[in-house]
Design a protein around this motif. Structure first.
Motif, short mmCIF file in Angstrom:
data_model
loop_
_atom_site.label_atom_id
_atom_site.label_comp_id
_atom_site.label_asym_id
_atom_site.label_seq_id
_atom_site.Cartn_x
_atom_site.Cartn_y
_atom_site.Cartn_z
N GLU A 166 -14.20 -96.00 -73.34
CA GLU A 166 -13.48 -97.21 -73.80
C GLU A 166 -11.98 -97.12 -73.64
N ARG A 167 -11.77 -98.00 -72.37
CA ARG A 167 -10.36 -97.95 -71.90
C ARG A 167 -9.61 -99.14 -72.76
N THR A 168 -9.07 -98.65 -73.81
CA THR A 168 -8.34 -99.57 -74.37
C THR A 168 -7.02 -98.75 -74.82
N GLY A 169 -5.75 -99.43 -74.90
CA GLY A 169 -4.58 -98.98 -75.26
C GLY A 169 -4.08 -98.16 -73.84
N ARG A 170 -2.99 -97.30 -74.03
CA ARG A 170 -2.32 -96.89 -72.90
C ARG A 170 -2.77 -95.38 -72.68
N ARG A 171 -3.50 -94.77 -73.39
CA ARG A 171 -4.40 -93.50 -73.24
C ARG A 171 -5.16 -93.65 -71.69
N PRO A 172 -4.75 -92.53 -71.02
CA PRO A 172 -5.32 -92.60 -69.73
C PRO A 172 -6.88 -92.11 -69.75
N LEU A 173 -7.33 -92.63 -68.74
CA LEU A 173 -8.60 -92.41 -68.55
C LEU A 173 -9.16 -90.71 -68.56
N ALA A 174 -8.32 -90.12 -67.75
CA ALA A 174 -8.45 -88.62 -67.63
C ALA A 174 -7.05 -88.00 -67.58
N ARG A 175 -7.06 -86.97 -68.15
CA ARG A 175 -5.64 -86.32 -68.14
C ARG A 175 -5.75 -84.82 -68.19
N GLY A 176 -5.07 -84.04 -67.65
CA GLY A 176 -5.07 -82.59 -67.67
C GLY A 176 -4.43 -82.19 -69.06
N CYS A 177 -5.12 -81.15 -69.76
CA CYS A 177 -4.41 -80.57 -70.89
C CYS A 177 -4.48 -79.16 -70.76
N LEU A 178 -3.19 -78.55 -70.77
CA LEU A 178 -2.97 -77.00 -70.35
C LEU A 178 -3.59 -76.42 -71.46
N ASP A 179 -4.74 -75.63 -71.12
CA ASP A 179 -5.52 -74.76 -72.03
C ASP A 179 -4.59 -73.37 -72.37
N TRP A 180 -4.33 -73.08 -73.93
CA TRP A 180 -3.32 -72.06 -74.19
C TRP A 180 -4.09 -70.69 -74.11
N THR A 181 -5.43 -70.53 -74.10
CA THR A 181 -6.19 -69.47 -74.03
C THR A 181 -6.56 -69.04 -72.68
N GLU A 182 -6.78 -70.16 -71.75
CA GLU A 182 -7.19 -69.83 -70.38
C GLU A 182 -6.10 -70.01 -69.49
N ARG A 183 -4.96 -70.86 -69.98
CA ARG A 183 -3.97 -70.72 -68.87
C ARG A 183 -4.05 -71.84 -67.71
N ARG A 184 -5.12 -72.90 -67.68
CA ARG A 184 -5.46 -73.74 -66.82
C ARG A 184 -5.77 -74.95 -67.65
N PRO A 185 -5.71 -76.00 -66.74
CA PRO A 185 -6.03 -77.43 -67.50
C PRO A 185 -7.50 -77.72 -67.53
N HIS A 186 -7.76 -78.39 -68.83
CA HIS A 186 -9.17 -79.00 -69.06
C HIS A 186 -9.12 -80.17 -69.36
N LEU A 187 -10.10 -81.08 -69.29
CA LEU A 187 -10.20 -82.46 -69.07
C LEU A 187 -9.81 -83.04 -70.59
N ALA A 188 -8.88 -83.99 -70.47
CA ALA A 188 -8.41 -84.98 -71.76
C ALA A 188 -8.61 -85.98 -71.40
N GLY A 189 -7.95 -86.86 -72.19
CA GLY A 189 -7.76 -88.38 -72.07
C GLY A 189 -9.20 -89.04 -72.63
N VAL A 190 -9.37 -90.25 -72.28
CA VAL A 190 -10.50 -91.07 -72.67
C VAL A 190 -11.79 -90.47 -72.38
N ALA A 191 -11.85 -89.90 -71.14
CA ALA A 191 -13.28 -89.38 -70.64
C ALA A 191 -13.36 -87.96 -71.35
#
Length: 235
Positions: A166-191
């Motif tokens: 559901e691509r509504t509003g300003r939230r990006p479809l896919a966004r990287g979120c830095l994982d505080w335990t792994e120190r690498r990005p995981h998938l965030a955003g609408v997807a």
């Protein structure tokens, strides 16, 4: 001339600069609504004390309040508030040596479970979230070379699984979120949110305990193997 954003930034920082309020914000990263009593027990403070803290967080826009009968529930205001708290957590835990080690076996078990698989507001994080993100990238479903973006194959993959985006509003479809335990990005955003919601609704993952930790079920292991070629373990 003072930047007009300075007073607002100072006010926001002041809201978070309290250990009890910080504990509440971290607990609410599980994406669910909590009662004041639940948060009081979590933060180990009196109900009267937590009420004052929650009032400040609601007034400051970090939390939103819902009432059902006599019960008062609060949750993070939106995905931006969750991203702010997660990003700050990643910053303060960037030095592993600065993080207090678990003091009991129970704490160690909870910490290990959070590192293996957890929710980060409304998307999957920890080793599970990273593994899924990397598998999607390797299969050409997700691009990370210039920020996070779903490919046409990725959009088709979500469609094949009947996972709505559901691509509504300003939230990006896919966004990287830095994982505080792994120190690498995981998938965030609408997807990321849609995939997490599907994983919980379809029984691929179940929540464990009162924290954000989740566990991959046998059905989830089979699904992740089928759809992403992942071999998962709950150990």
């Amino acid at each position: 001339m003072t930047d007009p954003a300075a007073p607002r930034l100072a006010t926001l920082a002041g809201l978070i600069a309290d250990e009890t309020r910080a504990a509440c914000l971290l607990a609410l990263l599980d994406g669910r609504a909590w009662t004041a009593g639940e948060l009081a027990r979590h933060a180990r403070v009196a109900a009267s004390t937590i009420s004052e803290h929650l009032g400040k967080l609601v007034a400051g826009g970090l939390l939103t309040e819902e009432r059902q009968g006599r019960h008062r529930y609060v949750r993070l205001a939106d995905a931006r508030a969750a991203q702010l708290i997660e990003d700050l957590t990643s910053y303060v835990t960037r030095d592993a040596a600065a993080v207090r080690p678990p003091r009991t076996l129970r704490e160690a078990g909870a910490s290990g479970a959070m590192a293996r698989a957890r929710t980060c507001y409304d998307h999957l994080a920890g080793h599970l979230g990273i593994t899924i993100t990397e598998a999607m990238t390797e299969r050409g479903l997700l691009r990370q070379d210039a920020g996070f973006a779903l490919t046409d194959e990725g959009l088709g993959w979500f469609g094949e699984l009947s996972i709505g985006l559901e691509r509504t509003g300003r939230r990006p479809l896919a966004r990287g979120c830095l994982d505080w335990t792994e120190r690498r990005p995981h998938l965030a955003g609408v997807a990321g949110a849609a995939l997490c919601r599907h994983a919980l609704d379809a029984g691929w993952c179940v929540r464990i305990g009162s924290e954000r930790a989740v566990r991959v079920t046998p059905a989830g292991s089979r699904a992740l193997q089928t759809h992403l070629g992942l071999a998962t373990s709950d150990r």
